[in-house]
Design a protein around this motif. Structure first.
Motif, PDB file in Angstrom:
ATOM      1  N   UNK A  28       0.825  -1.204   0.000  1.00 32.19           N
ATOM      2  CA  UNK A  28       0.000   0.000   0.000  1.00 32.19           C
ATOM      3  C   UNK A  28       0.867   1.266   0.000  1.00 32.19           C
ATOM      4  N   UNK A  29       2.004   1.302   0.851  1.00 32.15           N
ATOM      5  CA  UNK A  29       2.931   2.438   0.912  1.00 32.15           C
ATOM      6  C   UNK A  29       4.313   1.919   1.310  1.00 32.15           C
ATOM      7  N   UNK A  30       5.392   2.643   0.867  1.00 38.40           N
ATOM      8  CA  UNK A  30       6.778   2.233   1.145  1.00 38.40           C
ATOM      9  C   UNK A  30       7.635   3.487   1.352  1.00 38.40           C
ATOM     10  N   UNK A  31       8.507   3.468   2.399  1.00 41.58           N
ATOM     11  CA  UNK A  31       9.414   4.586   2.725  1.00 41.58           C
ATOM     12  C   UNK A  31      10.823   4.022   3.002  1.00 41.58           C
ATOM     13  N   UNK A  32      11.869   4.486   2.253  1.00 40.31           N
ATOM     14  CA  UNK A  32      13.257   4.016   2.388  1.00 40.31           C
ATOM     15  C   UNK A  32      14.167   5.175   2.804  1.00 40.31           C
ATOM     16  N   UNK A  33      15.236   4.854   3.566  1.00 46.71           N
ATOM     17  CA  UNK A  33      16.231   5.865   4.061  1.00 46.71           C
ATOM     18  C   UNK A  33      17.640   5.244   3.992  1.00 46.71           C
ATOM     19  N   UNK A  34      18.629   5.929   3.326  1.00 44.75           N
ATOM     20  CA  UNK A  34      20.028   5.487   3.191  1.00 44.75           C
ATOM     21  C   UNK A  34      20.946   6.506   3.862  1.00 44.75           C
ATOM     22  N   UNK A  35      21.869   6.016   4.749  1.00 45.48           N
ATOM     23  CA  UNK A  35      22.832   6.863   5.454  1.00 45.48           C
ATOM     24  C   UNK A  35      24.234   6.308   5.204  1.00 45.48           C
ATOM     25  N   UNK A  74      27.540   2.797   6.796  1.00 42.39           N
ATOM     26  CA  UNK A  74      26.384   2.856   5.896  1.00 42.39           C
ATOM     27  C   UNK A  74      25.149   2.329   6.628  1.00 42.39           C
ATOM     28  N   UNK A  75      24.045   3.050   6.527  1.00 39.11           N
ATOM     29  CA  UNK A  75      22.787   2.671   7.211  1.00 39.11           C
ATOM     30  C   UNK A  75      21.621   2.838   6.236  1.00 39.11           C
ATOM     31  N   UNK A  76      20.795   1.768   6.072  1.00 41.26           N
ATOM     32  CA  UNK A  76      19.622   1.780   5.207  1.00 41.26           C
ATOM     33  C   UNK A  76      18.362   1.415   6.015  1.00 41.26           C
ATOM     34  N   UNK A  77      17.311   2.189   5.865  1.00 43.31           N
ATOM     35  CA  UNK A  77      16.036   1.961   6.537  1.00 43.31           C
ATOM     36  C   UNK A  77      14.908   1.954   5.487  1.00 43.31           C
ATOM     37  N   UNK A  78      13.944   1.014   5.644  1.00 41.38           N
ATOM     38  CA  UNK A  78      12.783   0.921   4.725  1.00 41.38           C
ATOM     39  C   UNK A  78      11.525   0.606   5.533  1.00 41.38           C
TER      40      UNK A  78
END
Length: 555
Positions: free
Chosen positions: A294-301, A349-353
């Motif tokens: 339905x919805x998706x949010x990703x974050x890369x550090x 490196x940090x990734x969030x979804x």
């Protein structure tokens, strides 16, 4: 042939009778002839039966004119005015009058205004009364045209209109129906009469119309108990639907088994259980196997090894100019070209979804129609079949198990058997009782038919006329031709007959035509007797021959 001497003798004898006796004899003969003529006319008249008994003068005149043109004899009762026709012409007369639309009735309706056109001095009240009466007559004619209605009376109560709406009364109507014997109106037909009257009067509501039959039974409820009335009407419709389905299934069974066991060899009854409940169902279904994002949010550090730096001072703390990355300052040694230079190795490196899934969901709104079959109960009886037995004689034998199984399967297929809903089918094989033969309906007995009474009247009239001729007229005429003997003439005849058979030998068979005996001489009496004997010999020679034959036999 008529003997003139006999007629002259009868006339002479009649003239010698006393005047009172002559008058009585003539009156009796006249009365007998008149009675005979009346009997003949009565026997020729047909029996009359009632055609119409209560008609207006106008309708009676039209009916009599139509009967006269059709050549049908009629009789009008002087007391009741009933029109009667011969019994054999009743049905033909009614059919003839029906083809001409007679009797038409006395209702004129709105045609009454045509007779009063141009009348002066007519008040508004009189005009309103005439209009109401004309409207009532028109409604009566319309309602009487129904097949089951013989006559109708309509009474309208139309109040005077008021300028104030609150004070204005609503009109009402009353209908009296005169039904034909053995007929009645269905609720639908009564509702039709009510709406017919309500639609013909402005402002009249169907709830203000009352319908009554000739027995005083109220056929309308005038809006009282509307819920109960609607419920009873619904129950009647449901019952009619159930009965129609029962007959339909039973007809299917008979039609499919008739070619096998014969039309008269099967009896079937079906009981249908219907569900008239109105059910609304809403269901919501989730399918866990079906997933949709339905919805998706990703974050890369990302953190690199070469730190950013600059000359200490005020310029270091100032924001970089436009187009310069935030990691570089204005006084950086690299300047604007620092982004294009290698920035060093990645230290961290940090990734969030974040994803939101929606499970498949189904929503259903179901409304079940009333009249669903809950259960069927089928009962079928099959008659024994005629088979040839010993000696070639036909005997009734039961069906085999295989045949019964086949018949049962056919019945199940014909009614749509469903074991899941609890349907039952019971088929048995049994001999039928012999139905007694009903005699054919016979017509009325011969003595109840019109031709028998007409024939009986003619026979009775003929017998009465014969009785008058041979029982009254003939004895009277014979008495005129035979006058009584005088005392002297009788004694002389007997005396002479004892001594001389030739002269006075006629004896008791001699006839005396003269009433005078006392003052007549012997020679005159002899001449008179001789003339009488000659006259008798001429008029009745057989009788004279028998007398002479008797004399010879005595000698």
């Amino acid at each position: 042939m008529i003997n003139p001497e006999a007629l002259r003798a009868q006339f002479d004898n009649f003239s010698r009778l006393p005047a009172l006796r002559q008058f009585g004899l003539m009156a009796g003969l006249a009365a007998s002839v008149a009675l005979g003529v009346a009997i003949v006319l009565w026997s020729q008249q047909p029996n009359y039966s009632l055609l119409y008994g209560d008609l207006s003068n106008k309708d009676s005149a039209q009916v009599l004119e139509a009967l006269g043109k059709a050549g049908i004899s009629y009789h009008v009762s002087p007391t009741t005015g009933a029109i009667m026709v011969p019994s054999t012409e009743v049905y033909r007369a009614r059919i003839k009058l029906a083809t001409e639309g007679l009797p038409k009735g006395t209702a004129t309706g709105l045609a009454t205004f045509e007779k009063n056109q141009g009348a002066f001095g007519t008040s508004q009240f009189v005009e309103k009364v005439r209009y109401d009466r004309a409207l009532e007559e028109e409604l009566e004619r319309s309602i009487s045209s129904l097949d089951s209605v013989q006559g109708a009376r309509v009474h309208l109560a139309i109040p005077k209109q008021s300028v104030f709406i609150e004070n204005s009364a609503k009109p009402s109507a009353s209908v009296l129906l005169n039904m034909y014997p053995g007929r009645e109106l269905s609720p639908a037909q009564v509702a039709g009469v009510v709406h017919l009257v309500a639609s013909s009067v402005p402002g009249l509501s169907p709830q203000n119309v009352t319908v009554v039959n000739q027995h005083g039974d109220l056929l309308t409820n005038n809006g009282q108990g509307a819920l109960e009335s609607a419920g009873s009407a619904l129950s009647g419709a449901q019952y009619a639907l159930t009965q129609r389905l029962d007959r339909l299934y039973a007809k299917r069974i008979r039609e499919i088994l008739a070619p096998i066991v014969g039309a008269s060899g099967v009896r079937a009854q079906v009981a249908t259980d219907l569900n008239y409940s109105l059910i609304n169902t809403t269901s919501e279904t989730y399918d866990p196997k079906s997933k949709v994002i339905r919805s998706e949010q990703t974050e890369n550090l990302i953190k690199r090894g070469k730190p950013s730096g600059g000359v200490p001072g005020a310029l270091t703390n100032q924001p970089p100019p436009a187009g310069v990355p935030a990691t570089s300052s204005a006084n950086s040694a690299l300047g604007a070209n620092a982004t294009s230079v290698n920035q060093g190795p990645v230290l961290e490196s940090l990734q969030k979804a974040t994803r939101n899934y929606e499970i498949d969901r189904t929503i259903q709104h179901i409304r079940k129609a009333p009249g669903v079959i809950n259960r069927l109960s089928v009962a079928v009886v099959v008659n024994y079949q005629e088979k040839k037995g010993k000696g070639g004689k036909s005997v009734a034998a039961p069906l085999s198990p295989q045949e019964m199984t086949n018949i049962t399967n056919l019945v199940k297929e014909a009614v749509g058997f469903n074991a899941a809903r609890g349907d039952t089918v019971n088929v048995i094989n049994a001999p039928f009782m012999a139905t007694p033969t009903t005699p054919l309906p016979t017509g009325p007995s011969f003595w109840q038919q019109a031709w028998f009474w007409d024939l009986l009247k003619q026979v009775a009239g003929g017998l009465a006329v014969l009785f008058l001729i041979f029982g009254v007229l003939r004895p009277v005429l014979r008495s005129l031709s035979h006058m009584p003997e005088s005392p002297a003439g009788g004694a002389r005849a007997h005396g002479e007959g004892g001594g001389e058979g030739g002269e006075g030998g006629i004896g008791e068979d001699s006839l005396t035509l003269s009433g005078e005996g006392g003052g007549m001489s012997a020679s005159g009496a002899y001449d008179q007797q001789l003339a009488a004997a000659r006259s008798l010999a001429q008029s009745d020679p057989k009788r004279v021959a028998q007398v002479v034959k008797g004399w010879l036999g005595d000698e």
